[in-house]
Design a protein around this motif. Sequence first.
Motif, PDB file in Angstrom:
ATOM      1  N   UNK A   1       3.639  12.784  -5.695  1.00 39.58           N
ATOM      2  CA  UNK A   1       2.870  11.973  -4.756  1.00 39.58           C
ATOM      3  C   UNK A   1       3.634  11.593  -3.500  1.00 39.58           C
ATOM      4  N   UNK A   2       4.677  12.377  -3.196  1.00 39.81           N
ATOM      5  CA  UNK A   2       5.386  12.148  -1.931  1.00 39.81           C
ATOM      6  C   UNK A   2       4.455  12.408  -0.750  1.00 39.81           C
ATOM      7  N   UNK A   3       3.613  13.450  -0.871  1.00 39.92           N
ATOM      8  CA  UNK A   3       2.709  13.779   0.236  1.00 39.92           C
ATOM      9  C   UNK A   3       1.758  12.619   0.506  1.00 39.92           C
ATOM     10  N   UNK A   4       1.281  11.997  -0.589  1.00 41.88           N
ATOM     11  CA  UNK A   4       0.410  10.838  -0.440  1.00 41.88           C
ATOM     12  C   UNK A   4       1.116   9.735   0.347  1.00 41.88           C
ATOM     13  N   UNK A   5       2.329   9.405  -0.118  1.00 43.61           N
ATOM     14  CA  UNK A   5       3.043   8.271   0.474  1.00 43.61           C
ATOM     15  C   UNK A   5       3.423   8.535   1.920  1.00 43.61           C
ATOM     16  N   UNK A   6       3.622   9.806   2.272  1.00 50.97           N
ATOM     17  CA  UNK A   6       4.080  10.118   3.621  1.00 50.97           C
ATOM     18  C   UNK A   6       2.961  10.669   4.498  1.00 50.97           C
ATOM     19  N   UNK A   7       1.735  10.577   4.039  1.00 47.83           N
ATOM     20  CA  UNK A   7       0.616  11.009   4.887  1.00 47.83           C
ATOM     21  C   UNK A   7       0.232   9.855   5.805  1.00 47.83           C
ATOM     22  N   UNK A   8       0.407  10.018   7.130  1.00 49.67           N
ATOM     23  CA  UNK A   8       0.083   8.910   8.037  1.00 49.67           C
ATOM     24  C   UNK A   8      -1.423   8.688   8.154  1.00 49.67           C
ATOM     25  N   UNK A   9      -2.214   9.629   7.650  1.00 53.73           N
ATOM     26  CA  UNK A   9      -3.655   9.569   7.891  1.00 53.73           C
ATOM     27  C   UNK A   9      -4.466   9.254   6.634  1.00 53.73           C
ATOM     28  N   UNK A  10      -3.795   8.854   5.566  1.00 55.03           N
ATOM     29  CA  UNK A  10      -4.483   8.466   4.318  1.00 55.03           C
ATOM     30  C   UNK A  10      -5.375   9.602   3.816  1.00 55.03           C
ATOM     31  N   UNK A  11      -5.002  10.842   4.099  1.00 54.72           N
ATOM     32  CA  UNK A  11      -5.922  11.958   3.886  1.00 54.72           C
ATOM     33  C   UNK A  11      -5.690  12.703   2.576  1.00 54.72           C
TER      34      UNK A  11
ATOM     35  N   UNK B   1       3.537   3.606   7.668  1.00 50.82           N
ATOM     36  CA  UNK B   1       3.946   2.201   7.595  1.00 50.82           C
ATOM     37  C   UNK B   1       2.773   1.340   7.151  1.00 50.82           C
ATOM     38  N   UNK B   2       1.607   1.632   7.725  1.00 50.29           N
ATOM     39  CA  UNK B   2       0.413   0.886   7.338  1.00 50.29           C
ATOM     40  C   UNK B   2       0.105   1.061   5.872  1.00 50.29           C
ATOM     41  N   UNK B   3       0.258   2.272   5.398  1.00 53.85           N
ATOM     42  CA  UNK B   3      -0.003   2.570   3.999  1.00 53.85           C
ATOM     43  C   UNK B   3       0.952   1.793   3.093  1.00 53.85           C
TER      44      UNK B   3
ATOM     45  N   UNK C   1       9.000   5.629   2.346  1.00 54.06           N
ATOM     46  CA  UNK C   1       7.848   4.742   2.130  1.00 54.06           C
ATOM     47  C   UNK C   1       7.997   3.821   0.923  1.00 54.06           C
ATOM     48  N   UNK C   2       8.718   4.259  -0.094  1.00 56.80           N
ATOM     49  CA  UNK C   2       8.838   3.418  -1.285  1.00 56.80           C
ATOM     50  C   UNK C   2       9.718   2.200  -0.999  1.00 56.80           C
ATOM     51  N   UNK C   3      10.841   2.438  -0.320  1.00 57.14           N
ATOM     52  CA  UNK C   3      11.702   1.334   0.083  1.00 57.14           C
ATOM     53  C   UNK C   3      10.958   0.404   1.023  1.00 57.14           C
ATOM     54  N   UNK C   4      10.220   1.022   1.914  1.00 59.48           N
ATOM     55  CA  UNK C   4       9.466   0.270   2.898  1.00 59.48           C
ATOM     56  C   UNK C   4       8.479  -0.677   2.205  1.00 59.48           C
ATOM     57  N   UNK C   5       7.735  -0.147   1.235  1.00 58.55           N
ATOM     58  CA  UNK C   5       6.753  -0.967   0.528  1.00 58.55           C
ATOM     59  C   UNK C   5       7.445  -2.116  -0.216  1.00 58.55           C
ATOM     60  N   UNK C   6       8.623  -1.832  -0.774  1.00 62.08           N
ATOM     61  CA  UNK C   6       9.385  -2.857  -1.502  1.00 62.08           C
ATOM     62  C   UNK C   6       9.806  -3.984  -0.537  1.00 62.08           C
ATOM     63  N   UNK C   7      10.280  -3.578   0.630  1.00 63.31           N
ATOM     64  CA  UNK C   7      10.729  -4.568   1.613  1.00 63.31           C
ATOM     65  C   UNK C   7       9.553  -5.390   2.128  1.00 63.31           C
ATOM     66  N   UNK C   8       8.419  -4.725   2.339  1.00 67.80           N
ATOM     67  CA  UNK C   8       7.216  -5.459   2.753  1.00 67.80           C
ATOM     68  C   UNK C   8       6.819  -6.484   1.693  1.00 67.80           C
ATOM     69  N   UNK C   9       6.914  -6.085   0.441  1.00 68.20           N
ATOM     70  CA  UNK C   9       6.552  -7.007  -0.633  1.00 68.20           C
ATOM     71  C   UNK C   9       7.483  -8.226  -0.620  1.00 68.20           C
TER      72      UNK C   9
END
Lengths: 285, 274
Positions: free
Chosen positions: A259-269, B29-31, B179-187
């Motif tokens: 799920x790296x692609x999910x987490x790094x997709x800027x467009x929630x796509x 980042x939003x995600x 993104x995982x670290x980012x989400x942790x820091x946001x939390x």
Amino acid sequence: MSARGVVLAGVGGQGVVLASAVLAEAALRSDFEVKQSEVHGMAQRGGAVVSHIRYGETVASPVVPLASADVLAAFEWAEALRWMPYLAPRGALVVDARRIVPPGACKDHRTWGVPYPAMDTATVAHRVADVLLIDASGIAASLGNPKTANSVVMGAVSRFLDIDDVAWEKAITRFVPPGTEELNIAAFHAGQEAGSVRPEAIPDLGLDPIQQRSYRIEVDHSWCKDCGICPTVCPEFCLAMDHAHRLVVVDEAACIGCRLCEALCPDFAIRISVGDPAVVSGGAP
Amino acid sequence: MTTTAQVREHLRGWAMPHVLCPGCAHGIVGRAFLSAVDDVGIDPDQMAVVAGIGCSSRLVGYLDFCTLHATHGRAPSFAAGIKLARPELTVAVFSGDGDGLAIGGNHLIHAARRNIDLTVVLFNNEIYGMTGGQAAPTTSVGAIASTAPRGSVESPFDACKLMIGAGATFVARAAASEPYTLARIFADALDHEGLSFVEVLSDCPTYFGRYNKLGSGPEMLAAITRSDNRIAIPLAGKRSIPTIDPPDLPPGVELGTLHREHRPVFTGRAGGAT
């Protein structure tokens, strides 16, 4: 007498280092000079562990040279094959007939299929004087504690070495955990009596049937902007950009669900979901 | 990290896809922020996000919380007002490096000085993306921008040091590529009582990447992780090991939670419930 060499090989957690300490102590008690050297590999459960022991009137190096070990004792079949080059042409091979698949050998993340070598003494018999494939784990379990398999192996090893039983027993008593001395000595003697087994008689301990997971990769193309980030982060190359620089799912079956692609997709796509599981056998052979 | 399906619950689906350019990491980042909101367990109806003007600020339009698109640079002040009036809400601010550090610099530092219980997310892409690639207060020395065609000659802000100096009680820097670290820091930031400031190293492939030949989204994202040729390199507070790092390699940027302290929050002192 020139120095004798023994190589003990196994997987982290099997007690290879403890067994080599026992052997070194037994040899010391028999008034030999002893040198021992161990390599833990990744010193943790599952990593390859090898220990060299040399003893004799005088011993210079602690390392057994290639093709000169009198005995190679392996606690697992693949480790036996791995360290075969150390065994002298007319040396003895003692193997616990069990299979432990190193995590790094898994070639397929979804099926955990592995190219594990077939357990067949014929593949090594032409190279050694004696091959002793014993069910050390089974013997140890029947004695009451499967952890004493290393003592069973050392019992079998003792048949090829000029160290008397008294020295072995004292060495075992010194090194094994308190309370398990008698059990380990019994395991040692059982190893001295153990006969060769046929590999097919050994239950397969290592590879349980597992559930194969499948994953679905859904790309919402109306949200996707074809930025190209996901193909660069996918470790299994499931995603790619086509000639027109549009995202395509090229190999959904290879998806491991990271799920790296999910987490790094800027467009929630991108959506990864778990598909229907299927039971597959643990691969090989 | 929550799944896309869970994250989409917090999006205004009718407004999607968002306006941000292909490869712009702001969406990542939003995600991660939405994921953190779920992790912390904040009721979406009790979550308010305020933004000023800029690419990063556009993002709040897609969040299905109580959102406010405020005037340029003044998001911290609007957010402070919300927090004073409705202290039970969790209030966050999305701001860019131009919005937060240039036109809104004063509002940001005074929010920190007062230790208002806000979570401020500063998207740092080193450039003004929305208005055409002008140099920002975070643009590296030497970096090309439309107003710095031969490379910027001004020293950039270290936003985290600025905020520590101004009195923010939680200061962290994170990368959009993690993104995982980012989400942790946001939390952690959302959990913290007082002004939490998170600077996120993002990218702008459309302007910063193109002007400075840093490639598009994937390359810029990889560069953030690799730490060579990355944006935001000449920020102060860098760390390098002279005996190990080759001399021509730009030093890395400090990431992670850089500062944490406990100080009475403004809303408490002003007689609010928090």
